[in-house]
Design a protein around this motif. Structure first.
Motif, mmCIF file in Angstrom:
data_model
loop_
_atom_site.group_PDB
_atom_site.id
_atom_site.type_symbol
_atom_site.label_atom_id
_atom_site.label_comp_id
_atom_site.label_asym_id
_atom_site.label_seq_id
_atom_site.Cartn_x
_atom_site.Cartn_y
_atom_site.Cartn_z
ATOM 1 N N GLU A 26 5.026 0.239 -12.912
ATOM 2 C CA GLU A 26 5.549 -0.978 -12.297
ATOM 3 C C GLU A 26 5.730 -0.641 -10.827
ATOM 4 O O GLU A 26 6.542 0.222 -10.471
ATOM 5 C CB GLU A 26 6.882 -1.352 -12.954
ATOM 6 N N CYS A 27 4.947 -1.277 -9.960
ATOM 7 C CA CYS A 27 4.927 -0.911 -8.545
ATOM 8 C C CYS A 27 5.923 -1.751 -7.749
ATOM 9 O O CYS A 27 6.008 -2.970 -7.914
ATOM 10 C CB CYS A 27 3.519 -1.086 -7.974
ATOM 11 N N HIS A 28 6.645 -1.076 -6.857
ATOM 12 C CA HIS A 28 7.632 -1.721 -5.995
ATOM 13 C C HIS A 28 7.216 -1.643 -4.520
ATOM 14 O O HIS A 28 8.032 -1.902 -3.648
ATOM 15 C CB HIS A 28 8.996 -1.033 -6.159
ATOM 16 N N CYS A 29 5.961 -1.278 -4.231
ATOM 17 C CA CYS A 29 5.564 -1.080 -2.830
ATOM 18 C C CYS A 29 5.416 -2.417 -2.097
ATOM 19 O O CYS A 29 5.164 -3.463 -2.693
ATOM 20 C CB CYS A 29 4.291 -0.242 -2.725
ATOM 21 N N ASN A 30 5.557 -2.359 -0.789
ATOM 22 C CA ASN A 30 5.471 -3.566 0.032
ATOM 23 C C ASN A 30 4.079 -4.177 0.038
ATOM 24 O O ASN A 30 3.936 -5.393 0.156
ATOM 25 C CB ASN A 30 5.926 -3.269 1.459
ATOM 26 N N VAL A 31 3.034 -3.356 -0.076
ATOM 27 C CA VAL A 31 1.678 -3.905 -0.079
ATOM 28 C C VAL A 31 1.466 -4.736 -1.345
ATOM 29 O O VAL A 31 0.970 -5.869 -1.274
ATOM 30 C CB VAL A 31 0.612 -2.794 0.051
ATOM 31 N N CYS A 32 1.855 -4.210 -2.492
ATOM 32 C CA CYS A 32 1.723 -4.998 -3.732
ATOM 33 C C CYS A 32 2.526 -6.292 -3.637
ATOM 34 O O CYS A 32 2.071 -7.350 -4.062
ATOM 35 C CB CYS A 32 2.164 -4.190 -4.951
ATOM 36 N N LYS A 33 3.751 -6.201 -3.084
ATOM 37 C CA LYS A 33 4.569 -7.411 -2.926
ATOM 38 C C LYS A 33 3.839 -8.454 -2.082
ATOM 39 O O LYS A 33 3.809 -9.633 -2.421
ATOM 40 C CB LYS A 33 5.899 -7.061 -2.265
ATOM 41 N N SER A 34 3.236 -8.030 -0.965
ATOM 42 C CA SER A 34 2.581 -8.993 -0.077
ATOM 43 C C SER A 34 1.299 -9.559 -0.682
ATOM 44 O O SER A 34 0.980 -10.723 -0.482
ATOM 45 C CB SER A 34 2.301 -8.368 1.289
ATOM 46 N N VAL A 35 0.573 -8.755 -1.441
ATOM 47 C CA VAL A 35 -0.694 -9.212 -2.025
ATOM 48 C C VAL A 35 -0.457 -10.110 -3.237
ATOM 49 O O VAL A 35 -1.142 -11.120 -3.420
ATOM 50 C CB VAL A 35 -1.581 -8.000 -2.406
ATOM 51 N N THR A 36 0.540 -9.766 -4.074
ATOM 52 C CA THR A 36 0.739 -10.501 -5.326
ATOM 53 C C THR A 36 1.837 -11.560 -5.265
ATOM 54 O O THR A 36 1.933 -12.390 -6.161
ATOM 55 C CB THR A 36 1.108 -9.538 -6.476
ATOM 56 N N VAL A 62 -12.471 -7.221 0.044
ATOM 57 C CA VAL A 62 -11.588 -7.392 1.201
ATOM 58 C C VAL A 62 -10.584 -6.239 1.185
ATOM 59 O O VAL A 62 -10.287 -5.684 0.123
ATOM 60 C CB VAL A 62 -10.859 -8.756 1.179
ATOM 61 N N PRO A 63 -10.044 -5.857 2.345
ATOM 62 C CA PRO A 63 -9.069 -4.765 2.365
ATOM 63 C C PRO A 63 -7.848 -5.098 1.514
ATOM 64 O O PRO A 63 -7.365 -6.233 1.504
ATOM 65 C CB PRO A 63 -8.682 -4.647 3.841
ATOM 66 N N PHE A 64 -7.336 -4.105 0.811
ATOM 67 C CA PHE A 64 -6.115 -4.265 0.017
ATOM 68 C C PHE A 64 -4.900 -4.330 0.927
ATOM 69 O O PHE A 64 -3.997 -5.131 0.728
ATOM 70 C CB PHE A 64 -6.000 -3.105 -0.974
ATOM 71 N N ASN A 65 -4.870 -3.490 1.936
ATOM 72 C CA ASN A 65 -3.724 -3.392 2.826
ATOM 73 C C ASN A 65 -4.118 -3.947 4.187
ATOM 74 O O ASN A 65 -4.831 -3.293 4.947
ATOM 75 C CB ASN A 65 -3.287 -1.929 2.935
ATOM 76 N N ALA A 66 -3.638 -5.139 4.509
ATOM 77 C CA ALA A 66 -3.991 -5.779 5.778
ATOM 78 C C ALA A 66 -3.564 -4.930 6.974
ATOM 79 O O ALA A 66 -4.215 -4.961 8.021
ATOM 80 C CB ALA A 66 -3.355 -7.164 5.863
ATOM 81 N N ALA A 67 -2.495 -4.155 6.834
ATOM 82 C CA ALA A 67 -2.025 -3.301 7.927
ATOM 83 C C ALA A 67 -2.871 -2.039 8.069
ATOM 84 O O ALA A 67 -2.774 -1.346 9.071
ATOM 85 C CB ALA A 67 -0.558 -2.923 7.702
ATOM 86 N N ASN A 68 -3.692 -1.741 7.069
ATOM 87 C CA ASN A 68 -4.568 -0.571 7.105
ATOM 88 C C ASN A 68 -5.931 -0.982 6.514
ATOM 89 O O ASN A 68 -6.296 -0.548 5.423
ATOM 90 C CB ASN A 68 -3.942 0.581 6.310
ATOM 91 N N PRO A 69 -6.683 -1.821 7.236
ATOM 92 C CA PRO A 69 -7.931 -2.357 6.673
ATOM 93 C C PRO A 69 -8.997 -1.307 6.389
ATOM 94 O O PRO A 69 -9.915 -1.561 5.611
ATOM 95 C CB PRO A 69 -8.404 -3.357 7.730
ATOM 96 N N ASP A 70 -8.864 -0.121 6.972
ATOM 97 C CA ASP A 70 -9.826 0.946 6.700
ATOM 98 C C ASP A 70 -9.333 1.895 5.600
ATOM 99 O O ASP A 70 -9.943 2.935 5.363
ATOM 100 C CB ASP A 70 -10.120 1.736 7.984
ATOM 101 N N GLY A 71 -8.234 1.534 4.941
ATOM 102 C CA GLY A 71 -7.689 2.353 3.863
ATOM 103 C C GLY A 71 -8.634 2.403 2.674
ATOM 104 O O GLY A 71 -9.646 1.700 2.623
ATOM 105 N N PRO A 72 -8.310 3.224 1.684
ATOM 106 C CA PRO A 72 -9.251 3.468 0.588
ATOM 107 C C PRO A 72 -9.425 2.327 -0.408
ATOM 108 O O PRO A 72 -10.458 2.241 -1.056
ATOM 109 C CB PRO A 72 -8.682 4.703 -0.107
ATOM 110 N N LEU A 73 -8.433 1.439 -0.540
ATOM 111 C CA LEU A 73 -8.534 0.413 -1.581
ATOM 112 C C LEU A 73 -9.051 -0.920 -1.051
ATOM 113 O O LEU A 73 -8.664 -1.369 0.032
ATOM 114 C CB LEU A 73 -7.184 0.196 -2.258
#
Length: 146
Positions: A26-36, A62-73
């Motif tokens: 169960e993920c609590h990260c800010n990226v998951c919060k913003s995407v979902t 499309v990038p998973f993390n808008a703040a890190n568009p070159d990230g791995p996911l």
């Protein structure tokens, strides 16, 4: 009736696995919060080769993390209906399912722990009996990439 152990996707692309996940939290990260737009997100990791799509040519990325568009996911979307299909790792270590968003039936089991919980986010620490970590579970080992 599903043809695979775990199966999701849309009318145009089926995403499936016959293997067990390598991580389920169960993920609590800010990226998951913003995407979902969810407070927490049930996230399931599979080895990259074990989560497959019936028609990868019908997926846009499309990038998973808008703040890190070159990230791995990358988020993989259906080109026809924009359904969210999976997260794909550019390093080819993992592929990720989010069962409640990606239409899984049958779905992987419930999350076994809470990941990326941060007390500074202002909500109580989960107390449902599952372990709570500030990252992935301590014994998680990233699979080698391709």
């Amino acid at each position: 009736m599903a043809d695979h152990k775990y199966q999701g996707g849309c009318a145009h692309v089926t995403v499936y696995a016959d293997a067990e996940p390598i991580d389920n939290h169960e993920c609590h990260c800010n990226v998951c919060k913003s995407v979902t737009n969810q407070q927490t997100t049930h996230v399931v990791f599979f080895n990259h080769a074990e989560l497959k799509a019936s028609d990868e040519s019908n997926m846009k990325r499309v990038p998973f993390n808008a703040a890190n568009p070159d990230g791995p996911l990358e988020i993989c979307l259906c080109k026809d209906c924009d359904a969210v299909l999976m997260l794909d790792d550019r390093q080819k270590r993992i592929r990720v399912a989010v069962p409640n968003i990606m239409g899984y039936n049958p779905a992987p089991p419930a999350a076994s722990y809470h990941a990326f919980w941060d007390p500074s986010k202002g909500y109580p620490k989960p107390d449902d009996g599952r372990p709570v970590y500030d990252g992935l579970r301590p014994d998680f080992v990233w699979p080698p990439g391709a």
